[in-house]
Design a protein around this motif. Structure first.
Motif, PDB file in Angstrom:
ATOM      1  N   PHE A   1       0.807  -1.206   0.000  1.00  0.00           N
ATOM      2  CA  PHE A   1       0.000   0.000   0.000  1.00  0.00           C
ATOM      3  C   PHE A   1       0.855   1.278   0.000  1.00  0.00           C
ATOM      4  O   PHE A   1       0.305   2.377   0.051  1.00  0.00           O
ATOM      5  CB  PHE A   1      -0.938   0.011   1.209  1.00  0.00           C
ATOM      6  N   ILE A   2       2.171   1.121  -0.010  1.00  0.00           N
ATOM      7  CA  ILE A   2       3.050   2.291  -0.078  1.00  0.00           C
ATOM      8  C   ILE A   2       3.327   2.607  -1.540  1.00  0.00           C
ATOM      9  O   ILE A   2       3.929   1.810  -2.254  1.00  0.00           O
ATOM     10  CB  ILE A   2       4.366   2.042   0.681  1.00  0.00           C
ATOM     11  N   PRO A   3       2.884   3.757  -2.042  1.00  0.00           N
ATOM     12  CA  PRO A   3       3.035   4.084  -3.465  1.00  0.00           C
ATOM     13  C   PRO A   3       4.500   4.267  -3.870  1.00  0.00           C
ATOM     14  O   PRO A   3       5.371   4.517  -3.035  1.00  0.00           O
ATOM     15  CB  PRO A   3       2.257   5.397  -3.612  1.00  0.00           C
ATOM     16  N   ARG A   4       4.738   4.163  -5.151  1.00  0.00           N
ATOM     17  CA  ARG A   4       6.096   4.304  -5.686  1.00  0.00           C
ATOM     18  C   ARG A   4       6.654   5.699  -5.408  1.00  0.00           C
ATOM     19  O   ARG A   4       7.849   5.845  -5.116  1.00  0.00           O
ATOM     20  CB  ARG A   4       6.082   4.036  -7.190  1.00  0.00           C
ATOM     21  N   THR A   5       5.824   6.740  -5.496  1.00  0.00           N
ATOM     22  CA  THR A   5       6.316   8.090  -5.258  1.00  0.00           C
ATOM     23  C   THR A   5       6.785   8.268  -3.814  1.00  0.00           C
ATOM     24  O   THR A   5       7.719   9.027  -3.546  1.00  0.00           O
ATOM     25  CB  THR A   5       5.226   9.121  -5.581  1.00  0.00           C
ATOM     26  N   VAL A   6       6.132   7.582  -2.872  1.00  0.00           N
ATOM     27  CA  VAL A   6       6.592   7.629  -1.489  1.00  0.00           C
ATOM     28  C   VAL A   6       7.946   6.925  -1.370  1.00  0.00           C
ATOM     29  O   VAL A   6       8.834   7.383  -0.649  1.00  0.00           O
ATOM     30  CB  VAL A   6       5.557   6.973  -0.553  1.00  0.00           C
ATOM     31  N   MET A   7       8.111   5.811  -2.088  1.00  0.00           N
ATOM     32  CA  MET A   7       9.395   5.106  -2.105  1.00  0.00           C
ATOM     33  C   MET A   7      10.508   6.017  -2.620  1.00  0.00           C
ATOM     34  O   MET A   7      11.600   6.079  -2.046  1.00  0.00           O
ATOM     35  CB  MET A   7       9.300   3.869  -2.991  1.00  0.00           C
ATOM     36  N   ILE A   8      10.225   6.732  -3.713  1.00  0.00           N
ATOM     37  CA  ILE A   8      11.234   7.636  -4.281  1.00  0.00           C
ATOM     38  C   ILE A   8      11.551   8.751  -3.289  1.00  0.00           C
ATOM     39  O   ILE A   8      12.720   9.107  -3.097  1.00  0.00           O
ATOM     40  CB  ILE A   8      10.736   8.215  -5.620  1.00  0.00           C
ATOM     41  N   GLY A   9      10.527   9.313  -2.661  1.00  0.00           N
ATOM     42  CA  GLY A   9      10.767  10.341  -1.652  1.00  0.00           C
ATOM     43  C   GLY A   9      11.583   9.808  -0.487  1.00  0.00           C
ATOM     44  O   GLY A   9      12.465  10.499   0.042  1.00  0.00           O
ATOM     45  N   PHE A  10      11.288   8.580  -0.067  1.00  0.00           N
ATOM     46  CA  PHE A  10      12.043   7.917   1.001  1.00  0.00           C
ATOM     47  C   PHE A  10      13.518   7.809   0.631  1.00  0.00           C
ATOM     48  O   PHE A  10      14.407   8.143   1.415  1.00  0.00           O
ATOM     49  CB  PHE A  10      11.424   6.533   1.233  1.00  0.00           C
ATOM     50  N   VAL A  11      13.792   7.338  -0.583  1.00  0.00           N
ATOM     51  CA  VAL A  11      15.179   7.164  -1.036  1.00  0.00           C
ATOM     52  C   VAL A  11      15.889   8.511  -1.119  1.00  0.00           C
ATOM     53  O   VAL A  11      17.038   8.664  -0.658  1.00  0.00           O
ATOM     54  CB  VAL A  11      15.206   6.452  -2.407  1.00  0.00           C
ATOM     55  N   ASN A  12      15.237   9.500  -1.716  1.00  0.00           N
ATOM     56  CA  ASN A  12      15.873  10.811  -1.856  1.00  0.00           C
ATOM     57  C   ASN A  12      16.124  11.460  -0.494  1.00  0.00           C
ATOM     58  O   ASN A  12      17.159  12.106  -0.283  1.00  0.00           O
ATOM     59  CB  ASN A  12      14.993  11.728  -2.705  1.00  0.00           C
TER      60      ASN A  12
END
Length: 507
Positions: free
Chosen positions: A138-149
């Motif tokens: 349920f964690i969207p890809r954009t949240v993943m990218i924000g997490f990584v950045n």
């Protein structure tokens, strides 16, 4: 002439073709090849060097002695190598968990922290068995990218105190370290570039007596091995009341950071992980860690990327990182304390640059990306960076994504109508999802005052999702019946019909 069947004549696939490291085979035992072991051990050594200053600084953040963080990193790394579900990922005493635990240490002392660590391990173990990791979808890809950045920014900014305001030789060493890191990898991959950079810069500073901050300046390294024991806290409800909020918070932060980092390693290595095993495996590691007096730990993305970029792909590199960490901080502490912090800062700066998803902020990507998704990514980064709390950032990103999705889904509910040629009946066709966010538009789509004596609402292309949708359909029928109009609902799916029958107040 004797025929040889395909079964005996076909060449067997090699270990490399099967996607496994080549090695010797004994009956029932598979030994990895020497080259594989060499790469794994060197990757573990480089990672251990990167762990030392980070772990010491996280111990300071948590308000405990450096040995608490160092031994926690050693214990967790070696245990998770066997119990974890993501080979090559490095778990140790993490800064995100240190920030959460700091108030507990400040108010109640280190013994309550140790008790909390055991509680965190137990809760992680139970949640892992219950399959809590399934919620990660349920964690969207954009949240993943924000997490990584956000993590890349945090890794980079964490190195700045080791560079900014320091003597001028530090700047020279950092620049030299970056040049070595960028050059060695193009010349040879037999030895990891970070190991070469650390070794050369340490040799130069020691031989030429260059006075720069070193690992020894970060904190006192331990001189003995940890001993197992129980936390010195009362076993009563008061203790549980004190540690319970921290157990919940640390478990959430630890599992969240670990499972997100595992997905990043999946992308880097084109492999998959077992999220349930990683969850309960991390729980076991934290339980053992707590009995050895350590602080809570989870996956560390910076050190994990160091390990993977150095060639680490299996459990041996994770185990080696913990083993070398113990070797470096106890018997070899007099040697390790001379390593210049500028060398390690150069390594972590390059890791940060490589971790950041530069494509996500490229002008061409931003022009094509929906504004809502860009907003989610920026909001995640903007929450994580100032708070240093990954859980806050992910929660903000997920909630914002859910709100934007709800807004878009509500607009997909469309109502069209057609009047019977004789003028005695109007048919309304409803398409899309009917739920709390789309009910206002639904109520305003009907012409209650001018419709004929019979109205049919066709729901064959609609989904009735919640009680708000049922209440809205009730309101529609009530408004028509108050005007003497006969209204009926047709085309309902069995599940939708059961929901309306159970919740509707209109017969």
């Amino acid at each position: 002439m004797t025929e040889i069947s395909d079964r005996t004549g076909a060449a067997a696939p090699t270990a490399r073709q099967r996607g496994r490291p080549p090695g010797r085979r004994w009956p029932g035992v598979r030994w990895p090849g020497r080259r594989y072991m060499w790469v794994e051990l060197l990757a573990g050594l480089v990672t251990a060097l990167a762990l030392i200053p980070e772990t010491i600084s996280f111990s300071v953040v948590a308000g405990v002695d450096p040995r608490v963080g160092l031994f926690a990193s050693f214990t967790i790394s070696m245990i998770i190598a066997f119990t974890g579900g993501r080979p090559a990922m490095i778990s140790a005493a993490a800064g995100s968990m240190a920030l959460v635990a700091a108030p507990l240490v400040r108010e109640h002392g280190v013994q309550y922290l140790i008790a909390t660590t055991i509680g965190v391990g137990l809760l992680m173990f139970v949640l892992g068995l219950l399959g809590i990791a399934r919620l990660m979808r349920f964690i969207p890809r954009t949240v993943m990218i924000g997490f990584v950045n956000a993590l890349a920014i945090l890794i980079f900014t964490a190195q700045l105190p080791h560079v900014i305001g320091r003597p001028w030789p530090v700047y020279v060493l950092v620049a030299a370290g970056l040049m070595i890191l960028l050059t060695v990898g193009r010349v040879t991959r037999a030895v990891p570039a970070p190991l070469v950079a650390v070794a050369l810069l340490t040799f130069v500073t020691v031989c030429f007596h260059i006075s720069v901050p070193t690992v020894g300046d970060e904190g006192r390294l331990p001189s003995s091995l940890p001993r197992p024991g129980l936390p010195d806290v009362p076993v009563d409800w008061q203790t549980l009341r004190i540690i319970a909020p921290y157990v919940l918070a640390l478990t959430a932060v630890g599992l969240l950071e670990t499972l997100l980092t595992a997905q990043i390693v999946d992308r880097m290595t084109d492999t998959t992980h077992n999220p349930d095993r990683e969850s309960w495996g991390l729980g076991i590691a934290n339980i053992v860690n707590g009995f050895f007096g350590g602080m809570g730990g989870c996956a560390m993305i910076g050190q994990t990327i160091v390990n993977v970029n150095a060639g680490g792909r299996g459990r041996l590199s994770t185990f080696a990182a913990g083993g070398f960490l113990l070797l470096l901080v106890v018997p070899l502490r007099d040697l390790v304390r001379h390593i210049p912090m500028s060398a390690l800062a150069a390594v972590m700066m390059l890791v940060a640059v490589m971790t950041f998803e530069w494509r996500s902020v490229a002008p061409a990507t931003l022009r094509r990306m929906p504004r809502g998704e860009t907003l989610v990514m920026v909001a995640t980064v903007a929450t994580v960076v100032p708070t240093h709390n990954l859980a806050y950032g992910v929660v903000v990103g997920v909630v914002l994504s859910a709100l934007l999705f709800t807004q878009r889904a509500a607009r997909l509910a469309v109502v069209t109508s057609v009047l019977d040629p004789q003028g005695g009946e109007r048919i309304y066709a409803v398409r899309g999802s009917l739920f709390f966010a789309s009910t206002n538009d639904l109520l305003g789509a009907f012409d209650y005052a001018h419709d004929p004596a019979r109205v049919v609402v066709d729901l064959s292309q609609a989904d009735v999702l919640d009680s708000a949708a049922v209440a809205a359909l009730d309101d529609v029928r009530t408004k028509y019946r108050e005007r003497g109009v006969e209204v009926s609902l047709v085309g309902l799916r069995p599940a939708d019909a059961a929901l309306i029958q159970g919740l509707s107040k209109v017969n």
